[in-house]
Design a protein around this motif. Structure first.
Motif, PDB file in Angstrom:
ATOM      1  N   ARG B  28      19.001 -20.378  22.137  1.00  0.00           N
ATOM      2  CA  ARG B  28      17.666 -19.784  22.264  1.00  0.00           C
ATOM      3  C   ARG B  28      17.667 -18.445  21.529  1.00  0.00           C
ATOM      4  O   ARG B  28      18.575 -17.629  21.708  1.00  0.00           O
ATOM      5  N   CYS B  29      16.680 -18.226  20.675  1.00  0.00           N
ATOM      6  CA  CYS B  29      16.602 -16.999  19.876  1.00  0.00           C
ATOM      7  C   CYS B  29      16.468 -15.784  20.791  1.00  0.00           C
ATOM      8  O   CYS B  29      15.611 -15.761  21.678  1.00  0.00           O
ATOM      9  N   ASP B  30      17.316 -14.776  20.554  1.00  0.00           N
ATOM     10  CA  ASP B  30      17.259 -13.558  21.371  1.00  0.00           C
ATOM     11  C   ASP B  30      15.979 -12.770  21.124  1.00  0.00           C
ATOM     12  O   ASP B  30      15.552 -11.981  21.947  1.00  0.00           O
ATOM     13  N   ARG B  31      15.364 -12.973  19.965  1.00  0.00           N
ATOM     14  CA  ARG B  31      14.205 -12.157  19.614  1.00  0.00           C
ATOM     15  C   ARG B  31      12.901 -12.832  20.036  1.00  0.00           C
ATOM     16  O   ARG B  31      12.060 -12.221  20.670  1.00  0.00           O
ATOM     17  N   CYS B  32      12.723 -14.142  19.656  1.00  0.00           N
ATOM     18  CA  CYS B  32      11.424 -14.787  19.892  1.00  0.00           C
ATOM     19  C   CYS B  32      11.504 -15.968  20.855  1.00  0.00           C
ATOM     20  O   CYS B  32      10.495 -16.603  21.131  1.00  0.00           O
ATOM     21  N   ALA B  33      12.692 -16.285  21.347  1.00  0.00           N
ATOM     22  CA  ALA B  33      12.905 -17.324  22.359  1.00  0.00           C
ATOM     23  C   ALA B  33      12.753 -18.744  21.822  1.00  0.00           C
ATOM     24  O   ALA B  33      12.788 -19.701  22.587  1.00  0.00           O
ATOM     25  N   PHE B  34      12.602 -18.902  20.519  1.00  0.00           N
ATOM     26  CA  PHE B  34      12.542 -20.255  19.939  1.00  0.00           C
ATOM     27  C   PHE B  34      13.859 -20.977  20.214  1.00  0.00           C
ATOM     28  O   PHE B  34      14.935 -20.392  20.086  1.00  0.00           O
ATOM     29  N   VAL B  35      13.768 -22.235  20.573  1.00  0.00           N
ATOM     30  CA  VAL B  35      14.964 -23.022  20.857  1.00  0.00           C
ATOM     31  C   VAL B  35      15.360 -23.806  19.603  1.00  0.00           C
ATOM     32  O   VAL B  35      14.558 -24.557  19.058  1.00  0.00           O
ATOM     33  N   VAL B  42      20.399 -18.986  11.948  1.00  0.00           N
ATOM     34  CA  VAL B  42      19.215 -18.138  11.818  1.00  0.00           C
ATOM     35  C   VAL B  42      18.041 -18.851  12.489  1.00  0.00           C
ATOM     36  O   VAL B  42      17.955 -20.079  12.482  1.00  0.00           O
ATOM     37  N   CYS B  43      17.159 -18.044  13.075  1.00  0.00           N
ATOM     38  CA  CYS B  43      16.002 -18.620  13.764  1.00  0.00           C
ATOM     39  C   CYS B  43      14.932 -18.993  12.746  1.00  0.00           C
ATOM     40  O   CYS B  43      14.485 -18.139  11.981  1.00  0.00           O
ATOM     41  N   PRO B  44      14.504 -20.251  12.715  1.00  0.00           N
ATOM     42  CA  PRO B  44      13.497 -20.653  11.720  1.00  0.00           C
ATOM     43  C   PRO B  44      12.101 -20.097  12.004  1.00  0.00           C
ATOM     44  O   PRO B  44      11.242 -20.162  11.135  1.00  0.00           O
ATOM     45  N   GLU B  45      11.904 -19.523  13.176  1.00  0.00           N
ATOM     46  CA  GLU B  45      10.610 -18.904  13.471  1.00  0.00           C
ATOM     47  C   GLU B  45      10.578 -17.453  12.997  1.00  0.00           C
ATOM     48  O   GLU B  45       9.693 -17.065  12.244  1.00  0.00           O
ATOM     49  N   CYS B  46      11.548 -16.642  13.445  1.00  0.00           N
ATOM     50  CA  CYS B  46      11.481 -15.190  13.166  1.00  0.00           C
ATOM     51  C   CYS B  46      12.600 -14.722  12.245  1.00  0.00           C
ATOM     52  O   CYS B  46      12.668 -13.536  11.918  1.00  0.00           O
ATOM     53  N   LEU B  47      13.490 -15.601  11.847  1.00  0.00           N
ATOM     54  CA  LEU B  47      14.588 -15.327  10.914  1.00  0.00           C
ATOM     55  C   LEU B  47      15.650 -14.393  11.478  1.00  0.00           C
ATOM     56  O   LEU B  47      16.501 -13.900  10.747  1.00  0.00           O
TER      57      LEU B  47
HETATM   58 ZN   LIG Z   1      13.326 -16.228  16.640  1.00  0.00          ZN
END
Ligand SMILES: [Zn+2]
Lengths: 383, 132
Positions: B28-35, B42-47
């Motif tokens: 789970r992304c620490d910044r935007c919570a995207f799973v 790298v998070c594909p939502e917020c990078l």
């Molecule tokens: Zn994210």
């Protein structure tokens, strides 16, 4: 950026001047690269074009990594001003790159050469084992899997039946009866289809294309060069693409709704209404792709594919001819190249027994797996 | 190259290890919570690169399924016919899996399902889904 603001309006600037291919089937003892060169030789010879005219070469990788421009250029004895290789060379993408290179002044006469020996090489399109991933653990191999899931989802949403889907392959096979190039030429019926066993339910053998060895080639030229090279240029009116590169993170991944964005762009780019399309070509490694694209491009209502064939709105003998070569379901996989060859032949009046009279405009729609979609509109007239 | 951290190689083994213990875990992304799934650096939502492996609720619905009557690889020959399903989990991930426990006369499309952890082929304890 609004769809219509993207480019792709290249009418009057680029034309296909030649299209050719080898036989399809099992062609042992010749490499994929040599097959590509054989396709190039046949195409140039049929069109009466000398290879010295070529200043651009676009190739695309076949199974096993073959098909790069450096190998094919060496085998074909070419030093073109411009060359490139697409990893995902499915035909439309190669054509679009050729048009872009011509429009940018990098080349004026571009050969698109594709050869493959996937059949002899025994490519089963299975997923490699090794790293433990979902696909190998659960046995989610071959494009038939996602295609079957996409169709079952479509059935769930719209009530589409297996008899509706049968119409796609049955209609296309009727054209293939008159196509000597097709691997499958036996006429078939909805009853035959429904009696065939499942491969990956709800899909059956007639829903999946045949892998072949062979080659195809197209020559694309700047308008002034096209006029010098042929008296029957097929003009590229407009091109459009859209990706779904986020892949499995996209909503409804295997339904690929983002294909609709190509549909929003292609008609403004070509400067025509959808109703002006006289013949439609849809890349069909599986019959589901035909169903999806007929809907996404607005030719039929969602869920209305079966009725569109039965009523004569689309398909063999219908108002809108669809895949007049029999498509990949009858001819061969060939990464969609034979659709474009057929569209060119039909527009030039060179399709023999399956010629449709009075065609002026044809549209070709294709995809690369679950990540890219493209469309091209071709016309006998430059504007 | 001071200050540059060699990127951690991302693989999904944490997911399979957890499954063997009867849990579903994802980054789970620490910044935007995207799973994220599959695992990614790298998070594909917020990078953002930061993430935490978290257990998620093992519940979802059947998005679609297909039944393989043909074995496209040798290791599947003894398994045909078998199904493959895509389950949409409550956390947003769509997970490839197989279905179990449905009566033959029940169409599982759209059904609410819950994970069970069972052997599939030679694999020990992987997530499969059955009626909730
Ligand atoms: Zn994210």
């Amino acid at each position: 950026m609004a769809a219509a603001q993207l480019g792709g309006a290249i009418r009057g600037r680029t034309a296909i001047v030649a299209a050719g291919n080898t036989a399809q089937g099992t062609i042992p003892g010749i490499s994929a690269d040599e097959l590509a060169v054989e396709g190039l030789r046949i195409t140039l010879a049929e069109a009466g074009i000398d290879k010295s005219e070529i200043d651009g070469l676009i190739t695309c990788k076949s199974f096993g990594g073959f098909g790069i421009d450096t190998e094919i250029g060496r085998l074909a004895g070419l030093n073109p001003a411009y060359s490139a290789t697409l990893d995902y060379g499915t035909c439309n993408f190669s054509l679009h790159l050729a048009c872009a290179a011509i429009d940018a002044g990098l080349a004026s006469v571009v050969a698109i050469a594709y050869g493959t020996n996937q059949r002899s090489a025994g490519n089963k399109f299975g997923h490699p084992l090794g790293r433990q991933d979902e696909a190998s653990v659960y046995g989610f191999l071959n494009v038939a899997g996602p295609a079957a899931m996409a169709f079952r989802r479509h059935q769930h949403l719209y009530g589409t039946t297996e008899a509706d889907l049968a119409e796609v392959s049955v209609s296309q096979r009727r054209y293939a009866v008159d196509n000597p190039l097709a691997i499958f030429r036996e006429p078939t019926s909805v009853e035959d289809y429904l009696a065939a066993p499942y491969l990956v339910a709800p899909l059956r053998r007639p829903d999946l294309c045949m892998i072949s060895d062979g080659a195809a080639c197209l020559i694309v030229a700047r308008a002034d060069r096209a006029a010098e090279l042929t008296d029957k240029p097929v003009h590229v009116m407009g091109i459009a693409q859209q990706t779904g590169l986020r892949d499995r993170q996209n909503a409804d991944q295997w339904l690929r709704p983002w294909i609709q964005q190509v549909a929003e762009r292609i008609y403004p780019a070509a400067g025509i209404e959808r109703e002006a399309v006289d013949a439609l070509y849809i890349q069909d490694p599986t019959s589901i792709w035909v169903l999806q694209m007929l809907e996404y491009y607005g030719f039929v209502e969602p869920g209305g594919v079966g009725e569109a064939f039965r009523s004569g709105a689309v398909g063999h003998g219908g108002r809108l001819p669809l895949n007049t070569n029999g498509g990949q379901l009858s001819e061969a996989y060939m990464w969609g190249f034979l659709h474009l060859c057929e569209a060119v032949r039909q527009l030039r009046g060179e399709a023999g027994a399956r010629q449709i009279e009075g065609l002026r405009t044809a549209q070709y729609c294709s995809t690369f797996g679950f990540m890219k979609a493209a469309s091209t509109i071709l016309s006998t007239e430059a504007s | 190259m001071s200050g540059y951290e060699t990127p951690e190689t991302q693989d999904d083994s944490r997911f399979w290890d957890a499954a063997a213990e009867g849990m579903l875990v994802f980054q789970r992304c620490d910044r935007c919570a995207f799973v994220r799934w599959p695992a990614a650096g790298v998070c594909p939502e917020c990078l953002d690169r930061g993430y935490t492996w978290e257990e998620v609720a093992p519940r979802g619905t059947v998005w679609s399924y297909a039944v393989y009557h043909r074995a496209y690889a040798g290791y599947l020959r003894e398994r045909v016919p078998y199904d493959v399903a895509l389950v949409e989990l409550e956390c947003g991930v769509r997970l490839l899996t197989t279905l179990t426990g449905f009566d033959d006369d029940v169409d599982p499309m759209g059904a609410a399902v819950v994970a069970r952890f069972e052997a599939v082929g030679e694999h020990e304890r992987v997530p499969v889904f059955g009626p909730a």
